[in-house]
Write a protein that holds these residues in place. Sequence first.
Motif, PDB file in Angstrom:
ATOM      1  N   TRP A  89       0.824  -1.203   0.000  1.00 39.52           N
ATOM      2  CA  TRP A  89       0.000   0.000   0.000  1.00 39.52           C
ATOM      3  C   TRP A  89       0.861   1.257   0.000  1.00 39.52           C
ATOM      4  O   TRP A  89       0.696   2.156  -0.800  1.00 39.52           O
ATOM      5  N   ARG A 105      -4.363   0.013   7.186  1.00 35.97           N
ATOM      6  CA  ARG A 105      -4.595  -1.063   6.217  1.00 35.97           C
ATOM      7  C   ARG A 105      -3.507  -2.137   6.318  1.00 35.97           C
ATOM      8  O   ARG A 105      -3.796  -3.329   6.271  1.00 35.97           O
ATOM      9  N   LEU A 109      -5.278  -4.506   9.147  1.00 35.30           N
ATOM     10  CA  LEU A 109      -6.140  -5.315   8.273  1.00 35.30           C
ATOM     11  C   LEU A 109      -5.339  -6.355   7.496  1.00 35.30           C
ATOM     12  O   LEU A 109      -5.519  -7.558   7.683  1.00 35.30           O
ATOM     13  N   GLU A 110      -4.429  -5.909   6.646  1.00 34.90           N
ATOM     14  CA  GLU A 110      -3.770  -6.833   5.735  1.00 34.90           C
ATOM     15  C   GLU A 110      -2.791  -7.756   6.458  1.00 34.90           C
ATOM     16  O   GLU A 110      -2.637  -8.915   6.083  1.00 34.90           O
ATOM     17  N   GLU A 113      -4.866 -10.445   8.138  1.00 35.07           N
ATOM     18  CA  GLU A 113      -5.326 -11.376   7.103  1.00 35.07           C
ATOM     19  C   GLU A 113      -4.183 -12.287   6.663  1.00 35.07           C
ATOM     20  O   GLU A 113      -4.385 -13.480   6.416  1.00 35.07           O
ATOM     21  N   LYS A 249     -13.844  -5.875   3.878  1.00 31.63           N
ATOM     22  CA  LYS A 249     -13.478  -4.624   3.202  1.00 31.63           C
ATOM     23  C   LYS A 249     -14.500  -3.529   3.475  1.00 31.63           C
ATOM     24  O   LYS A 249     -14.141  -2.364   3.704  1.00 31.63           O
ATOM     25  N   PHE A 252     -14.033  -2.310   7.006  1.00 32.54           N
ATOM     26  CA  PHE A 252     -12.834  -1.493   7.155  1.00 32.54           C
ATOM     27  C   PHE A 252     -13.107  -0.071   6.653  1.00 32.54           C
ATOM     28  O   PHE A 252     -12.654   0.912   7.260  1.00 32.54           O
TER      29      PHE A 252
END
Length: 294
Positions: A89, A105, A109-110, A113, A249, A252
Amino acid sequence: MADTADRPQVRYETPAPKVARIVLDRADKRNAQGTVMTYQLDAAMRRACQDDSVSVIIIAAEGDHFSAGHDLSMSEPPAAPEAERVTLWGQYQGPGWEGLYAREREVYLEITERWRNAPKPVIAAVQGSVISGGLMLMWMADIIVAADDARFRDNTGSDMGVPGVEFFNHPFELGVRRAKQFLFTGGWLSAHVAAAAGMVNEVVPRAELQDRALALAEEIARTDRFALKLIKDSINTAQDAMGRGAAMKAAFANHQIGHLQNMLLHGFPIDVTKLPETVRRHLQAALAATKTEG
């Protein structure tokens, strides 16, 4: 980020053949997740996944509590050095909301994941309080063994004006109606209630937590390593086919809207008015110092 930490915040152990145990080792901060812990945990996960001798991973935590959530002390750099980042990102220092969005992110988040999709089975052994961001560290696991004193809470909506943590797995962990009550009220779930909802696999006495997690890991490790990887991939893919990825998504994006609303109302990404007085004063002082430095 070794140069930013006084000492390691994550320990890596091999308690039995074919088993790696990764321990959150920041008990003095109730294992609050900051930038340093995040990237040390990612390095430990990568080490375990790439080790041919490891078939199963345990995530555990030192001290009385598994995790108090995100570190709000603002005592660590907000971003990892560019060479240590694990997603594409970028632009952590971007203007407006770009930089903060990019950080959340990747860091929340990422990267979570990424851990959820680690090919080897992961067992979380949890005790004490697991609050908000701490849920993400637990939810990335495939199996959760909880001590009987474990309790769970996401008060980001009820107390901070943000609609749930960044890795929004609530409806897949608890079911729709229980997830709504959990977030609407910000109340606690006991280990036994969490088990009844399907979020926790087993509840054991606190004194037996680590032994039970290790025994389960050893039992799983008897299965062929490649077969375990394929089983996990099939089940994760089935959950994703139910819409988990798209829901994550959307949630988020709503999380970011919550942050922006708080910036407009309070000048800070969360509503500080409902936080404990000591925490609120610390955040306001840190914010004032940041503005002065700028």
